[in-house]
Scaffold this active site. Structure first.
Site, PDB file in Angstrom:
ATOM      1  N   ARG A   2      46.229  85.361  43.270  1.00 26.30           N
ATOM      2  CA  ARG A   2      45.220  84.327  43.482  1.00 26.30           C
ATOM      3  C   ARG A   2      44.307  84.638  44.667  1.00 26.30           C
ATOM      4  NH1 ARG A   2      48.010  80.029  41.211  1.00 26.30           N
ATOM      5  NH2 ARG A   2      48.297  80.719  39.104  1.00 26.30           N
ATOM      6  N   ARG A   6      41.025  79.120  44.895  1.00 28.66           N
ATOM      7  CA  ARG A   6      40.063  78.098  45.328  1.00 28.66           C
ATOM      8  C   ARG A   6      39.868  78.037  46.823  1.00 28.66           C
ATOM      9  NH1 ARG A   6      42.869  73.686  41.786  1.00 28.66           N
ATOM     10  NH2 ARG A   6      44.539  75.158  42.165  1.00 28.66           N
ATOM     11  N   ARG A  15      32.455  78.685  40.918  1.00 29.87           N
ATOM     12  CA  ARG A  15      33.290  77.828  40.070  1.00 29.87           C
ATOM     13  C   ARG A  15      32.627  76.463  39.838  1.00 29.87           C
ATOM     14  NH1 ARG A  15      36.051  74.994  37.279  1.00 29.87           N
ATOM     15  NH2 ARG A  15      38.304  74.746  37.325  1.00 29.87           N
ATOM     16  N   ASP A  51      43.436  85.139  33.791  1.00 22.22           N
ATOM     17  CA  ASP A  51      44.621  84.292  33.852  1.00 22.22           C
ATOM     18  C   ASP A  51      45.639  84.806  32.847  1.00 22.22           C
ATOM     19  OD1 ASP A  51      45.337  81.548  35.243  1.00 22.22           O
ATOM     20  OD2 ASP A  51      46.323  81.604  33.295  1.00 22.22           O
ATOM     21  N   TYR A 128      54.733  77.981  29.117  1.00 19.66           N
ATOM     22  CA  TYR A 128      53.498  77.172  29.073  1.00 19.66           C
ATOM     23  C   TYR A 128      53.124  76.777  27.647  1.00 19.66           C
ATOM     24  CZ  TYR A 128      52.540  77.857  34.012  1.00 19.66           C
ATOM     25  OH  TYR A 128      52.626  77.823  35.370  1.00 19.66           O
TER      26      TYR A 128
HETATM   27  O1  CP3 Z   1      44.762  86.433  42.204  1.00 18.50           O
HETATM   28  C1  CP3 Z   1      43.782  86.287  41.472  1.00 18.50           C
HETATM   29  O2  CP3 Z   1      42.767  85.672  41.758  1.00 18.50           O
HETATM   30  C2  CP3 Z   1      43.861  86.938  40.128  1.00 18.50           C
HETATM   31  C3  CP3 Z   1      43.683  86.086  39.025  1.00 18.50           C
HETATM   32  C4  CP3 Z   1      44.845  85.219  38.594  1.00 18.50           C
HETATM   33  C5  CP3 Z   1      44.686  83.856  38.261  1.00 18.50           C
HETATM   34  N1  CP3 Z   1      45.832  83.434  37.658  1.00 18.50           N
HETATM   35  C6  CP3 Z   1      43.453  83.083  38.473  1.00 18.50           C
HETATM   36  C7  CP3 Z   1      43.539  81.616  38.522  1.00 18.50           C
HETATM   37  C8  CP3 Z   1      46.153  85.572  38.296  1.00 18.50           C
HETATM   38  C9  CP3 Z   1      46.872  86.878  38.564  1.00 18.50           C
HETATM   39  C10 CP3 Z   1      46.761  84.440  37.684  1.00 18.50           C
HETATM   40  C11 CP3 Z   1      48.124  84.480  37.144  1.00 18.50           C
HETATM   41  C12 CP3 Z   1      48.737  83.224  36.691  1.00 18.50           C
HETATM   42  N2  CP3 Z   1      48.155  82.152  36.062  1.00 18.50           N
HETATM   43  C13 CP3 Z   1      50.124  82.967  36.765  1.00 18.50           C
HETATM   44  C14 CP3 Z   1      51.163  83.940  37.276  1.00 18.50           C
HETATM   45  C15 CP3 Z   1      51.140  84.030  38.743  1.00 18.50           C
HETATM   46  C16 CP3 Z   1      51.593  82.791  39.457  1.00 18.50           C
HETATM   47  O3  CP3 Z   1      50.788  82.242  40.174  1.00 18.50           O
HETATM   48  O4  CP3 Z   1      52.748  82.429  39.288  1.00 18.50           O
HETATM   49  C17 CP3 Z   1      50.341  81.677  36.234  1.00 18.50           C
HETATM   50  C18 CP3 Z   1      51.671  80.961  36.133  1.00 18.50           C
HETATM   51  C19 CP3 Z   1      49.095  81.188  35.779  1.00 18.50           C
HETATM   52  C20 CP3 Z   1      48.814  79.900  35.086  1.00 18.50           C
HETATM   53  C21 CP3 Z   1      47.877  79.104  35.903  1.00 18.50           C
HETATM   54  N3  CP3 Z   1      46.507  79.286  35.931  1.00 18.50           N
HETATM   55  C22 CP3 Z   1      48.187  78.036  36.784  1.00 18.50           C
HETATM   56  C23 CP3 Z   1      49.575  77.510  37.045  1.00 18.50           C
HETATM   57  C24 CP3 Z   1      46.969  77.586  37.323  1.00 18.50           C
HETATM   58  C25 CP3 Z   1      46.732  76.426  38.238  1.00 18.50           C
HETATM   59  C26 CP3 Z   1      46.781  77.003  39.605  1.00 18.50           C
HETATM   60  C27 CP3 Z   1      46.701  76.003  40.705  1.00 18.50           C
HETATM   61  O5  CP3 Z   1      46.759  76.483  41.837  1.00 18.50           O
HETATM   62  O6  CP3 Z   1      46.591  74.799  40.466  1.00 18.50           O
HETATM   63  C28 CP3 Z   1      45.932  78.401  36.817  1.00 18.50           C
HETATM   64  C29 CP3 Z   1      44.503  78.342  37.143  1.00 18.50           C
HETATM   65  C30 CP3 Z   1      43.988  79.490  37.967  1.00 18.50           C
HETATM   66  N4  CP3 Z   1      44.221  80.803  37.653  1.00 18.50           N
HETATM   67  C31 CP3 Z   1      43.110  79.442  39.092  1.00 18.50           C
HETATM   68  C32 CP3 Z   1      42.798  80.775  39.431  1.00 18.50           C
HETATM   69  C33 CP3 Z   1      41.844  81.275  40.465  1.00 18.50           C
HETATM   70  C34 CP3 Z   1      42.539  78.174  39.727  1.00 18.50           C
HETATM   71  C35 CP3 Z   1      41.481  77.730  38.779  1.00 18.50           C
HETATM   72  C36 CP3 Z   1      40.369  76.938  39.354  1.00 18.50           C
HETATM   73  O7  CP3 Z   1      39.449  77.521  39.917  1.00 18.50           O
HETATM   74  O8  CP3 Z   1      40.383  75.726  39.141  1.00 18.50           O
END
Ligand code: CP3
Length: 328
Positions: A2, A6, A15, A51, A128
């Site tokens: 991540r 954000r 975004r 993602d 999921y």
């Molecule tokens: O690090 C990076 O920026 C690379 C991109 C990346 C994202 N998701 C972008 C993202 C990566 C490597 C992921 C992996 C991901 N996504 C995982 C595995 C890693 C982990 O964190 O355990 C999982 C379980 C997801 C599923 C997912 N997508 C979740 C649980 C969420 C909500 C996250 C939160 O903090 O609430 C997302 C959305 C997401 N994926 C965001 C980002 C930048 C936030 C989206 C936004 O801008 O609203």
């Protein structure tokens, strides 16, 4: 993890104009936010903005990523006939936008740092897909694997095949390393972890055409890393509840280790951040084979200043461990 989350105002500005999935599906935007933290924070590698849930989305499940709630599937998988409806073939064609994003990002990075591509593990993706969203106890996916193990295995196998194709395409398009995220390994007992998760991670690792690209496996909250030591991968990710030195012993030094600073340390005063960097480096000990990282994703309200400070600290403090590694 991540990096492009954000917490970065530059990410939030983009975004604000596009929904999350549109950003994932637009190589121009995905590559732009992938490169942002390289310029702003200065880490040694970039991770592709995307993602893990683009795989189920490409299989036909409608995905919404809702601010403050996270990802939601309107119509989760609950029975065998739901799996029959998934489009599991030609996954790479349907995820071509990711492949284009890899190519565009490589151009923008212009060799400055390597690019990491990734996939969710079959188990974490299934969690999921069956729950429909994040959950406190994940009781829906857990009861699914216990009541319909054969159906669950069919879904997991379908996801494993998709992950192999997808990761191979990412490597072929230029990713310098790939990471498999098993975020919900923590839900499973050691024997269930072997049956419902590790088996499929092993299947994927055995089939990657890496062309020399390191493969990283991150199984968050796994009880012991011993079971992961014989995977055909190069690096194991470690969360912050573990001691790197102990994991190094458990794995007999067979794998490089990546981790494992508690992401909330980035909310602490600078002195604490520095001490924790020292502690993590020391816990791994002398010699090569440690990739400094957080133990999980960076949190949305993390102060950017502290993240920059972390990277500076790691570069400075790790030098002495690198020197010792060279001497060894
Ligand atoms: O690090 C990076 O920026 C690379 C991109 C990346 C994202 N998701 C972008 C993202 C990566 C490597 C992921 C992996 C991901 N996504 C995982 C595995 C890693 C982990 O964190 O355990 C999982 C379980 C997801 C599923 C997912 N997508 C979740 C649980 C969420 C909500 C996250 C939160 O903090 O609430 C997302 C959305 C997401 N994926 C965001 C980002 C930048 C936030 C989206 C936004 O801008 O609203």
């Amino acid at each position: 993890m991540r990096q492009a989350g954000r917490y970065l105002p530059e990410y939030r500005a983009i975004r604000a104009k596009h929904d999350f999935l549109t950003m994932c599906k637009t190589p121009e935007l995905a590559s732009e936010v992938t490169v942002q933290p390289i310029d702003i924070i200065g880490p040694d590698a970039a991770i592709l903005f995307s993602d893990i849930l683009v795989i189920p989305e490409a299989m036909g499940m409608k995905l919404d990523v809702i601010e403050s709630k996270g990802p939601v599937f309107d119509d989760p998988i609950r029975k065998a006939s739901d799996i029959d409806k998934l489009q599991s073939t030609d996954i790479v064609e349907r995820l071509d936008y990711v492949i284009q994003a890899v190519r565009m990002t490589k151009e923008k990075l212009a060799g400055r740092v390597p690019l990491i591509g990734f996939s969710g593990s079959p188990w974490t993706l299934a969690a999921y897909m069956v729950e429909g969203q994040g959950s406190k106890n994940f009781d829906v996916i857990k009861s699914f694997i216990y009541t319909e193990p054969d159906v669950a295995h069919r879904l997991l196998q379908m996801l494993a095949d998709a992950a192999v194709e997808y990761l191979n395409a990412k490597i072929a398009a230029g990713c310098d390393a790939v990471q498999i995220f098993d975020t919900w390994a923590s839900l499973l007992s050691p024997s269930d972890f072997e049956e419902f998760s590790l088996k499929y991670i092993r299947y994927i690792c055995d089939r990657l055409e890496t062309n020399g690209a390191p493969v990283i496996v991150f199984a968050k909250g796994v009880g012991s890393h011993e079971a992961l030591a014989d995977l055909k991968c190069d690096v194991l990710g470690v969360d912050w509840t573990k001691d790197l030195g102990k994991v190094r012993q458990q794995t007999g030094g067979q794998k490089a280790l990546q981790g494992n600073l508690d992401p909330t340390v980035l909310f602490a005063p600078k002195e604490k951040i520095r001490n924790e960097v020292e502690r993590v480096l020391q816990s791994y000990g002398d010699g090569a084979g440690h990739v400094f990282n957080l133990g999980h994703g960076i949190l949305p309200k993390t102060p950017v200043e502290n993240t920059k400070y972390l990277v500076e600290c790691v570069k400075e403090v790790s030098a002495k461990y690198r020197d010792e590694a060279k001497a060894a």
